[in-house]
Design a protein around this motif. Structure first.
Motif, short mmCIF file in Angstrom:
data_model
loop_
_atom_site.label_atom_id
_atom_site.label_comp_id
_atom_site.label_asym_id
_atom_site.label_seq_id
_atom_site.Cartn_x
_atom_site.Cartn_y
_atom_site.Cartn_z
N LEU A 73 37.76 47.10 38.24
CA LEU A 73 36.66 47.24 39.19
C LEU A 73 36.60 46.02 40.12
CD1 LEU A 73 34.01 48.88 39.96
CD2 LEU A 73 32.81 47.31 38.41
N LEU A 74 36.68 44.82 39.52
CA LEU A 74 36.56 43.59 40.31
C LEU A 74 37.80 43.36 41.17
CD1 LEU A 74 34.79 41.33 37.66
CD2 LEU A 74 33.82 42.19 39.81
N ASP A 75 38.98 43.71 40.67
CA ASP A 75 40.21 43.55 41.45
C ASP A 75 40.15 44.45 42.69
OD1 ASP A 75 42.92 42.80 42.05
OD2 ASP A 75 43.57 44.71 41.22
N ASN A 76 39.75 45.71 42.48
CA ASN A 76 39.68 46.64 43.61
C ASN A 76 38.58 46.24 44.59
OD1 ASN A 76 40.68 50.06 43.56
ND2 ASN A 76 39.84 48.98 45.32
N CYS A 77 37.45 45.81 44.04
CA CYS A 77 36.31 45.37 44.84
C CYS A 77 36.72 44.17 45.70
CB CYS A 77 35.18 45.00 43.88
SG CYS A 77 33.57 44.84 44.63
N ALA A 78 37.46 43.24 45.10
CA ALA A 78 37.92 42.05 45.82
C ALA A 78 38.91 42.43 46.92
CB ALA A 78 38.57 41.07 44.84
N GLY A 79 39.75 43.42 46.65
CA GLY A 79 40.69 43.90 47.66
C GLY A 79 39.96 44.39 48.90
N VAL A 80 38.84 45.10 48.67
CA VAL A 80 38.03 45.59 49.79
C VAL A 80 37.37 44.42 50.53
CG1 VAL A 80 36.01 46.97 50.41
CG2 VAL A 80 37.63 47.84 48.72
N PRO A 139 25.13 38.57 34.51
CA PRO A 139 26.44 39.22 34.63
C PRO A 139 27.09 39.62 33.30
CG PRO A 139 26.65 36.88 35.06
CD PRO A 139 25.20 37.14 34.89
N ILE A 140 27.86 40.68 33.34
CA ILE A 140 28.74 41.08 32.23
C ILE A 140 29.99 40.21 32.29
CG2 ILE A 140 30.18 42.97 31.33
CD1 ILE A 140 28.13 44.85 32.86
N ALA A 141 30.45 39.94 33.50
CA ALA A 141 31.66 39.14 33.70
C ALA A 141 31.62 38.49 35.08
CB ALA A 141 32.89 40.01 33.58
N THR A 142 32.29 37.36 35.20
CA THR A 142 32.48 36.74 36.53
C THR A 142 33.98 36.59 36.77
OG1 THR A 142 32.35 34.51 35.62
CG2 THR A 142 30.29 35.46 36.46
N THR A 143 34.36 36.46 38.04
CA THR A 143 35.78 36.38 38.36
C THR A 143 36.03 35.43 39.52
OG1 THR A 143 37.77 37.70 38.83
CG2 THR A 143 35.76 38.32 39.98
N ALA A 144 37.22 34.85 39.52
CA ALA A 144 37.74 34.09 40.67
C ALA A 144 39.16 34.58 40.90
CB ALA A 144 37.74 32.60 40.37
N MET A 145 39.46 34.90 42.16
CA MET A 145 40.78 35.49 42.45
C MET A 145 41.38 34.90 43.72
SD MET A 145 40.14 39.55 42.00
CE MET A 145 38.64 40.01 41.19
N ALA B 63 52.99 51.42 43.91
CA ALA B 63 52.86 50.33 42.94
C ALA B 63 51.68 50.62 42.01
CB ALA B 63 52.63 49.01 43.66
N ILE B 64 51.80 50.12 40.78
CA ILE B 64 50.73 50.27 39.80
C ILE B 64 49.56 49.35 40.19
CG2 ILE B 64 50.10 49.94 37.35
CD1 ILE B 64 53.08 50.51 36.68
N HIS B 65 48.34 49.80 39.98
CA HIS B 65 47.13 49.04 40.30
C HIS B 65 47.11 47.73 39.51
CE1 HIS B 65 42.90 48.15 40.98
NE2 HIS B 65 42.81 49.18 41.80
N GLY B 66 46.77 46.63 40.18
CA GLY B 66 46.68 45.33 39.52
C GLY B 66 45.70 45.33 38.36
N GLY B 67 44.65 46.13 38.49
CA GLY B 67 43.67 46.23 37.41
C GLY B 67 44.25 46.89 36.17
N ALA B 68 45.10 47.89 36.37
CA ALA B 68 45.75 48.56 35.24
C ALA B 68 46.70 47.60 34.54
CB ALA B 68 46.49 49.82 35.70
N ILE B 69 47.38 46.76 35.33
CA ILE B 69 48.26 45.73 34.74
C ILE B 69 47.41 44.74 33.95
CG2 ILE B 69 49.82 43.80 35.29
CD1 ILE B 69 51.12 46.54 35.65
#
Lengths: 165, 153
Positions: A73-80, A139-145, B63-69
């Motif tokens: 969720l956070l990876d995709n959200c960050a991509g946006v 928060p449930i989790a925090t992230t830095a990317m 490519a596979i989603h980074g989240g899935a990795i």
């Protein structure tokens, strides 16, 4: 580049999708398979939601969803957030993702991800974010990317359904 | 990467690959991602995420989603911690995980191995490496901590 950047003042991705913000994840098969929804998006900021579903459970004894769901969720959200922060469409790829889990998600509840792209350099974008149920301060989790810009040969707009011929 | 020699602080009883597989089969999200385990050539355990359309992140490459990795690396760490833990305990809880994405994950199966760097009484530190065709060309690595409940703690 196509229609988006041919205009004298190229509209940003956020203008290109206008009110149809669901387009920001409509072309990501994994996000669709997980039921992700766009809650909101502004330049450099994004809110995505994953509705609770039994298939997301990572611990059958407790019913808590898998940490990987939060990561995704956070990876995709960050991509946006990165894509909407950029003045033009560019391909982006996650370089590094750090996640800290503060507490387990509550079974049965949706999870919201919030991310903010706070710095963009020539090659790299930097993002902070968090996942929560209702209260961003609990928060449930925090992230830095970090994200690499122009990292691959994918058509830059393809991930967002924007034609960039 | 290979499994570390067991030290005196580590319980002797270990789960078999079949026992770990049975635990994974009970986890809905691991089933959704297509994750299973097999015996590694070095006597350790190897996790596998079968490629499937549902884990694609970028359809244009594809490519596979980074989240899935990320979810796969976290699962591979849990798999190794389960393997070296006595049966009956709760699943290890992730505390933190730092993932480095090294190469685009193509539309094929992904494999992963985990080293337990430090097995403390409450916290385990792990290092995970994932690859596709060539173990010498990892697509992603991760390092993180997991909370474990030890009966002897």
């Amino acid at each position: 580049m196509g229609a988006v950047s041919n205009s004298p003042e190229a509209p940003s991705l956020i203008d290109a999708v206008a009110e149809r913000k669901e387009l920001l994840i409509a072309y990501v098969p994994h996000a669709q398979a997980l039921g992700f929804k766009v809650v909101d998006a502004k330049p450099g900021e994004a809110w995505l939601k994953v509705p609770f579903d039994a298939k997301l459970v990572g611990n059958p004894a407790t019913g808590v969803i898998h940490g990987g769901v939060i990561t995704t969720l956070l990876d995709n959200c960050a991509g946006v957030a990165v894509a909407t922060a950029l003045p033009e469409l560019r391909s982006i790829a996650t370089l590094d993702l750090r996640i800290d889990y503060m507490k387990p998600a509550t079974p049965g509840l949706d999870v919201v991800g919030y991310t903010r792209c706070y710095k963009v350099t020539r090659h790299i974008a930097f993002v902070h974010g968090a996942a929560y149920h209702e209260d961003p301060d609990d928060p449930i989790a925090t992230t830095a990317m970090t994200f690499m810009l122009g990292a691959n040969k994918a058509p830059p707009g393809a991930a967002f359904g924007v034609n960039a011929r | 990467m290979s499994a570390p020699e067991s030290d005196s602080s580590q319980p002797k009883a270990m789960r078999s690959t079949a026992e770990v597989r049975a635990l994974l089969e009970a986890i809905p999200y691991c089933q959704f991602l297509g994750i299973t385990v097999e015996d590694g050539s070095d006597g350790g355990i190897v996790s596998r995420m079968r490629f499937g359309e549902q884990i694609i992140g970028n359809a244009a490459l594809p490519a596979i989603h980074g989240g899935a990795i990320g979810a796969f690396l976290e699962t591979a760490a849990i798999v190794e911690v389960l393997r070296i833990s006595p049966a009956g305990g709760a699943l290890p809880k992730p505390v933190d995980l730092t993932i480095a994405y090294l190469r685009s994950a193509r539309a094929v199966d992904t494999l992963a191995r985990t080293i337990v760097t430090k097995h403390g009484r409450r916290v385990v530190n792990v290092r995970v490496e994932a690859w596709q065709d060539d173990p010498a060309r990892p697509i992603a690595t991760a390092q993180g901590h997991f909370l474990v409940a030890r009966d002897d703690a």
